[in-house]
Design an enzyme around this catalytic site. Structure first.
Site, PDB file in Angstrom:
ATOM      1  CE  LYS A  78      -5.013   4.642 -23.799  1.00  0.00           C
ATOM      2  NZ  LYS A  78      -3.708   5.264 -23.697  1.00  0.00           N
ATOM      3  NE  ARG A  84      -2.232   5.477 -30.684  1.00  0.00           N
ATOM      4  CZ  ARG A  84      -2.862   4.381 -30.299  1.00  0.00           C
ATOM      5  NH1 ARG A  84      -3.715   4.418 -29.285  1.00  0.00           N
ATOM      6  NH2 ARG A  84      -2.632   3.234 -30.913  1.00  0.00           N
TER       7      ARG A  84
HETATM    8  C1  9MG Z   1      -0.198   2.588 -28.740  1.00  0.00           C
HETATM    9  N1  9MG Z   1      -0.886   3.395 -27.752  1.00  0.00           N
HETATM   10  C2  9MG Z   1      -1.944   3.029 -26.982  1.00  0.00           C
HETATM   11  N2  9MG Z   1      -2.290   4.035 -26.171  1.00  0.00           N
HETATM   12  C3  9MG Z   1      -1.445   5.060 -26.440  1.00  0.00           C
HETATM   13  C4  9MG Z   1      -1.282   6.353 -25.935  1.00  0.00           C
HETATM   14  O1  9MG Z   1      -2.034   6.812 -24.943  1.00  0.00           O
HETATM   15  N3  9MG Z   1      -0.312   7.132 -26.439  1.00  0.00           N
HETATM   16  C5  9MG Z   1       0.498   6.664 -27.428  1.00  0.00           C
HETATM   17  N4  9MG Z   1       1.458   7.484 -27.892  1.00  0.00           N
HETATM   18  N5  9MG Z   1       0.398   5.434 -27.944  1.00  0.00           N
HETATM   19  C6  9MG Z   1      -0.558   4.644 -27.456  1.00  0.00           C
END
Ligand code: 9MG
Length: 275
Positions: A219, A253
């Protein structure tokens, strides 16, 4: 334990959710996995690398991304979901659209990852009668507007209050707590300072009493901290995953499954059982 469609997932160690973007414009792979076949190969590689859950998304949520229509989103995600059905891994679909949620549940997904926290018309009802798990994520604004001027009185308290309210709404709609996960939504309408505070204070969200998901992989906050381009953010992403896991995240994730998995093996080895 998380009740997640066909699966009951133990949460005694953080699980890795591998990201399968089916978008031409996602910020982190820039459409690199262009064809459906290539995306399926990519998804199977994430499984080989040790992903515990796969999250398939057909609409980019990066800042400035344009929405896609329902038919296009379905055309992107359904072939991937169907191809992965036999793989015996929990499948999540990343969508805010009620129609996509319904179609994905019919196609056999085990989890809905909704960055809009089931606030869309009919979304609560669409998932309530199923057995899928749901991730309720906080965001401020939409991908088009969210990074313009994010503002909070107190970012942790504001995000916490929102997640509490969405948990209550989900339960009032008949969704049991054993199916719910929450996520403070790093990068979704948050400045660098907001994101840093949320990660530093991540353990405070444990009071919500449901599993916590953290998505920090590649990110822009990591780019702001390190000055690295998105393609060069592997080590910062793994560092962020380790911090989140140490502070109580139960689902992480990530794009880079292998590296994250190896790092989390170290975390697991030294974490106390109830950490
Ligand atoms: C789809 N998506 C992109 N970034 C995300 C994040 O930080 N959390 C979740 N739950 N979905 C995300």
């Amino acid at each position: 334990m998380l009740h997640c469609g066909r699966f009951t997932l133990p949460l005694n160690r953080p699980l890795i959710m591998g990201i399968v973007n089916v978008t031409p414009d996602s910020f982190s792979d820039g459409g690199r996995h262009a064809s459906t076949a290539a995306r399926i190969v990519h998804a199977f590689r994430l499984l080989e690398e040790g992903a515990d859950i796969l999250d398939v998304g057909g609409e980019s949520s990066r800042p400035g991304a344009q929405p896609v229509d329902i038919d296009e989103e379905l055309r992107r995600v359904l072939p991937i979901i169907k191809a992965l059905q036999g793989s015996n891994v929990p499948l999540s679909v990343d969508t805010c659209k009620t129609e996509v949620m319904r179609a994905a549940i019919d196609a056999g997904v085990d989890m809905i990852n909704d960055i809009n926290a089931l606030q869309g018309d009919g979304a609560l009802e669409a998932v309530a009668g199923s057995n899928v798990a749901i991730c309720l994520m906080h965001r401020q604004g939409t991908p088009q507007t969210m990074q313009l001027a994010p503002r909070y009185a107190d970012v942790v308290a504001d995000v916490m209050a929102f997640l509490e309210a969405r948990l209550a709404a989900a339960q009032a709609a008949g969704i049991g707590r054993e199916r719910l996960v929450v996520d403070p939504g790093f990068g979704f309408g948050k400045s660098l300072e907001h994101n840093v505070i949320l990660l530093r204070e991540f353990n405070r969200f444990r009071v919500l009493g449901v599993p916590l998901l953290a998505g920090l992989s590649r990110k822009s906050m990591l780019g702001q901290i390190t000055g690295l381009d998105v393609d060069a953010r592997l080590i910062p992403s793994v560092a962020a995953a380790v911090i989140a896991a140490m502070k109580g995240a139960r689902i992480i994730r990530v794009h880079d499954v292998k590296a994250s998995k190896e790092a989390l093996q170290v975390v697991n080895a030294i974490r106390e059982n109830n950490d």
